[in-house]
Write a protein that holds these residues in place. Sequence first.
Motif, short mmCIF file in Angstrom:
data_model
loop_
_atom_site.label_atom_id
_atom_site.label_comp_id
_atom_site.label_asym_id
_atom_site.label_seq_id
_atom_site.Cartn_x
_atom_site.Cartn_y
_atom_site.Cartn_z
N LEU A 63 0.85 -1.04 0.03
CA LEU A 63 0.11 -0.05 0.03
C LEU A 63 0.76 1.15 -0.02
N SER A 64 1.99 1.30 1.00
CA SER A 64 2.96 2.52 0.93
C SER A 64 3.64 2.87 -0.34
N ARG A 65 3.76 1.73 -1.12
CA ARG A 65 4.34 2.10 -2.50
C ARG A 65 3.60 2.64 -3.69
N ARG A 66 1.97 2.89 -3.29
CA ARG A 66 1.17 3.44 -4.30
C ARG A 66 1.22 4.81 -4.15
N GLY A 67 1.43 5.59 -5.33
CA GLY A 67 1.04 6.93 -5.28
C GLY A 67 -0.41 7.70 -5.16
N ALA A 68 -0.31 8.87 -4.93
CA ALA A 68 -1.49 9.48 -4.49
C ALA A 68 -2.50 9.31 -5.79
N ARG A 69 -2.02 9.31 -6.85
CA ARG A 69 -3.21 9.39 -8.02
C ARG A 69 -3.68 7.93 -8.16
N GLU A 70 -2.82 6.81 -7.92
CA GLU A 70 -3.55 5.61 -7.97
C GLU A 70 -4.59 5.34 -7.02
N LEU A 71 -4.14 5.72 -5.51
CA LEU A 71 -4.95 5.62 -4.60
C LEU A 71 -6.32 6.27 -4.57
N ALA A 72 -6.19 7.40 -5.28
CA ALA A 72 -7.31 8.28 -5.48
C ALA A 72 -8.37 7.57 -6.33
N THR A 73 -8.02 6.64 -7.05
CA THR A 73 -9.25 6.10 -7.98
C THR A 73 -9.70 4.90 -7.23
N VAL A 74 -9.39 4.64 -6.02
CA VAL A 74 -9.95 3.54 -5.32
C VAL A 74 -11.54 4.18 -4.79
N LYS A 75 -12.41 3.39 -4.89
CA LYS A 75 -13.80 3.61 -4.07
C LYS A 75 -13.68 4.19 -2.77
N GLY A 76 -14.22 5.13 -2.42
CA GLY A 76 -14.15 5.74 -1.13
C GLY A 76 -13.13 6.49 -0.63
N ILE A 77 -11.96 6.54 -1.45
CA ILE A 77 -10.78 7.32 -1.12
C ILE A 77 -10.85 8.56 -1.77
N GLY A 78 -10.67 8.97 -3.00
CA GLY A 78 -10.53 10.31 -3.75
C GLY A 78 -9.23 10.77 -3.25
N LEU A 79 -9.14 12.07 -3.91
CA LEU A 79 -7.60 12.61 -3.78
C LEU A 79 -7.22 13.19 -2.76
N ALA A 80 -8.30 13.70 -1.89
CA ALA A 80 -7.81 14.39 -0.56
C ALA A 80 -7.35 13.22 0.33
N LYS A 81 -8.10 12.08 0.49
CA LYS A 81 -7.77 11.12 1.51
C LYS A 81 -6.61 10.39 0.83
N ALA A 82 -6.21 10.21 -0.52
CA ALA A 82 -5.19 9.69 -1.02
C ALA A 82 -4.00 10.52 -0.68
N LEU A 83 -4.01 11.94 -0.68
CA LEU A 83 -2.93 12.73 -0.29
C LEU A 83 -2.63 12.65 1.10
N GLN A 84 -3.80 12.53 2.21
CA GLN A 84 -3.45 12.30 3.39
C GLN A 84 -2.63 10.97 3.76
N LEU A 85 -3.13 9.62 3.00
CA LEU A 85 -2.18 8.72 3.08
C LEU A 85 -0.91 8.64 2.72
N ALA A 86 -0.69 9.39 1.49
CA ALA A 86 0.88 9.42 1.05
C ALA A 86 1.63 10.45 2.05
N ALA A 87 0.91 11.33 2.61
CA ALA A 87 1.87 12.05 3.48
C ALA A 87 2.19 11.20 4.84
N ALA A 88 1.16 10.35 5.24
CA ALA A 88 1.44 9.77 6.40
C ALA A 88 2.69 8.71 6.18
N PHE A 89 2.50 8.00 4.97
CA PHE A 89 3.41 7.11 4.65
C PHE A 89 5.12 7.70 4.67
#
Length: 231
Positions: A63-89
């Motif tokens: 999961l930590s290897r995934r970029g924010a743009r890829e994570l943003a495509t997951v249902k229920g995530i979106g760009l804002a949450k993807a950026l939060q995850l990327a920042a945390a990792f």
Amino acid sequence: MATLKIQELPDEERPREKLLKQGAAALSESELIAILLRTGTVGANAIDVARELLLRYQSLTSLSRRGARELATVKGIGLAKALQLAAAFELGKRLAQESPSREKFDTPDRVYDLLGPEMRMLSKESLRAVLLDTRFRLLRVEEISLGSMSECLAHPREVFRPALVHSAFAVILAHNHPSGDPSPSAADIQMSRQMAEAAKILQIRLLDHVIIGAPAEGRLPYCSLKQMGVL
């Protein structure tokens, strides 16, 4: 039956309240991720979304290897949450790189403690030079090269340039195996011997070459070429 919203769960099952009362170590991975996500989606609360993320990518490392743009495509995530995850990792990686600079730093387990949490998450091989002073205290870590999935090529001049620039007395080389198996290849052994010869000419001590893998039952998560007798 519809999934309960987090605010509808008993207090002891809500991630934030659980963290406050019991500490972060008491939370599961999905609960920790849920705190970062804050909200879920229709029919799934934040914990459910976090579980789906872990199920999709199989592990925190993946999961930590995934970029924010890829994570943003997951249902229920979106760009804002993807950026939060990327920042945390990224914060986790930087925290893993911090180390008390006044302590002696000359064993492979210290190298793994410093670099392992970050480097075992990389999808490509990265070669790092750990620079030390005359008392084997940490000066800094420099990335020498970033290779493909199966190789990490470097010339002695690139490897030892940071040591010369920063007046390092000794160097420990470290690189990761994305496969998770830290066993050295023939190329790893050949490169280690080549670097040892170059270090002698430059009058820099090459203390070790540590290969970083992933934890597994029955083996260490790293391999020391010095302990193997190569250096």
